[in-house]
Every structure is written in structure tokens, then in C-alpha cells.
Design a protein around this motif. Structure first.
Motif, PDB file in Angstrom:
ATOM      1  N   TYR A 126     -57.388   3.052  67.641  1.00  0.00           N
ATOM      2  CA  TYR A 126     -55.995   3.473  67.649  1.00  0.00           C
ATOM      3  C   TYR A 126     -55.263   2.585  66.652  1.00  0.00           C
ATOM      4  N   TYR A 127     -54.158   3.081  66.163  1.00  0.00           N
ATOM      5  CA  TYR A 127     -53.327   2.264  65.285  1.00  0.00           C
ATOM      6  C   TYR A 127     -51.890   2.754  65.346  1.00  0.00           C
ATOM      7  N   SER A 128     -51.006   1.872  64.964  1.00  0.00           N
ATOM      8  CA  SER A 128     -49.596   2.233  64.844  1.00  0.00           C
ATOM      9  C   SER A 128     -49.111   1.741  63.490  1.00  0.00           C
ATOM     10  N   THR A 129     -48.104   2.417  62.974  1.00  0.00           N
ATOM     11  CA  THR A 129     -47.594   2.089  61.640  1.00  0.00           C
ATOM     12  C   THR A 129     -46.090   1.867  61.700  1.00  0.00           C
ATOM     13  N   TRP A 130     -45.578   1.201  60.684  1.00  0.00           N
ATOM     14  CA  TRP A 130     -44.139   1.085  60.496  1.00  0.00           C
ATOM     15  C   TRP A 130     -43.844   1.122  59.006  1.00  0.00           C
ATOM     16  N   ASP A 131     -42.693   1.662  58.674  1.00  0.00           N
ATOM     17  CA  ASP A 131     -42.285   1.811  57.283  1.00  0.00           C
ATOM     18  C   ASP A 131     -40.775   1.834  57.248  1.00  0.00           C
ATOM     19  N   TYR A 132     -40.167   0.790  56.706  1.00  0.00           N
ATOM     20  CA  TYR A 132     -38.725   0.676  56.660  1.00  0.00           C
ATOM     21  C   TYR A 132     -38.153   1.083  55.299  1.00  0.00           C
ATOM     22  N   SER A 133     -38.951   1.758  54.486  1.00  0.00           N
ATOM     23  CA  SER A 133     -38.419   2.229  53.202  1.00  0.00           C
ATOM     24  C   SER A 133     -37.481   3.412  53.453  1.00  0.00           C
TER      25      SER A 133
END
Length: 135
Positions: A126-133
Motif C-alpha cells: 500500500y502507499y499514500s501520496t501527497w502533492d502540494y503543487s
């Protein structure tokens, strides 16, 4: 994002005392197989830990704004087949240095040919991502 050559993966294993052991290192991401590959010394602490428990947590993030990254849990296979490892090591080195003629590349290829290096094949569960662009 995972094909950016300037990023490191941080992997967390568990040592014989049950304590966390976190290691940053270069990696190669195979988009088609959805696997991450790392080369490391056969007798390293992380390999010793993985022989006892093949589950890791990992994090790959870009430390410059806008921040983005991926973290997750994975199982790891330790591959000791020299031919397989040479193939993966060459891909990792081309990504990291851009040349197999670089002194570091020559050293790592020699270590792999001599069986001193193994390839860790990381299969995310499993994985989670984040992107504040900006979107």
C-alpha cells in the motif's frame, strides 16, 4: 515523480532488538512492474534485518517546494542472482550517474559481478501520496 534522479528512498527495517533502522539510498523505479529496486552490500545491516523480517516502510519525497512524495509499506525480496543484479544495477547507475564509465559505476558493477552486492526488490503493498503543487 519516482523517475527523478535527485531523490532518495528512505527504508525502515526492524533490527534484532525490535528497534527501527532507517536507511536513505538511491533507487530505480520500474513503472511497468510497479517495483522499486535498491542495490546494497550483501552483508549490510539492512539485508541482515530483511532476512529476519522482509517487511519495510518507505518514503520518497521531494524536499523542495512544492512538496510531494510517496510513502508506504512493502515486502522485499533479496535477489542474489548476479546476472539479474547486473541488469538492475546498470539501470540504477544510468539513472543516478548517466554513465557506466563513471568511477562509482565501475566500482558498483565490479562489486555486483563479484557477488558482494544484492538487489532489493521492493513490492509496495500500500502507499499514500501527497502533492502540494498548484492544480
Amino acid at each position: 515523480f519516482l523517475e527523478n534522479k535527485d531523490l532518495l528512498i528512505h527504508i525502515g527495517t526492524v533490527d534484532e532488538k525490535g528497534e527501527p533502522f532507517v536507511t536513505p539510498t538511491g533507487f530505480y523505479f520500474d513503472r511497468d512492474l510497479d517495483k522499486i529496486y535498491i542495490t546494497t552490500q550483501k552483508n549490510s545491516k539492512k539485508v541482515d534485518n530483511l532476512r529476519k523480517r522482509n517487511t519495510i516502510y518507505f518514503c520518497i519525497d521531494d524536499p523542495t517546494p512544492p512538496y510531494k512524495g510517496v510513502r508506504g509499506k512493502a515486502t522485499v525480496k533479496i535477489n542474489e542472482d548476479i546476472n539479474h543484479n547486473l541488469s538492475v544495477t546498470k539501470k540504477l547507475l544510468m539513472r543516478a550517474t548517466g554513465s557506466l564509465e563513471d568511477p562509482i559505476s565501475k566500482w558498483l558493477l565490479s562489486e555486483t559481478e563479484n557477488g558482494n552486492e544484492v538487489v532489493l526488490e521492493i513490492s509496495p503493498r500500500y502507499y499514500s501520496t501527497w502533492d502540494y503543487s498548484e492544480k
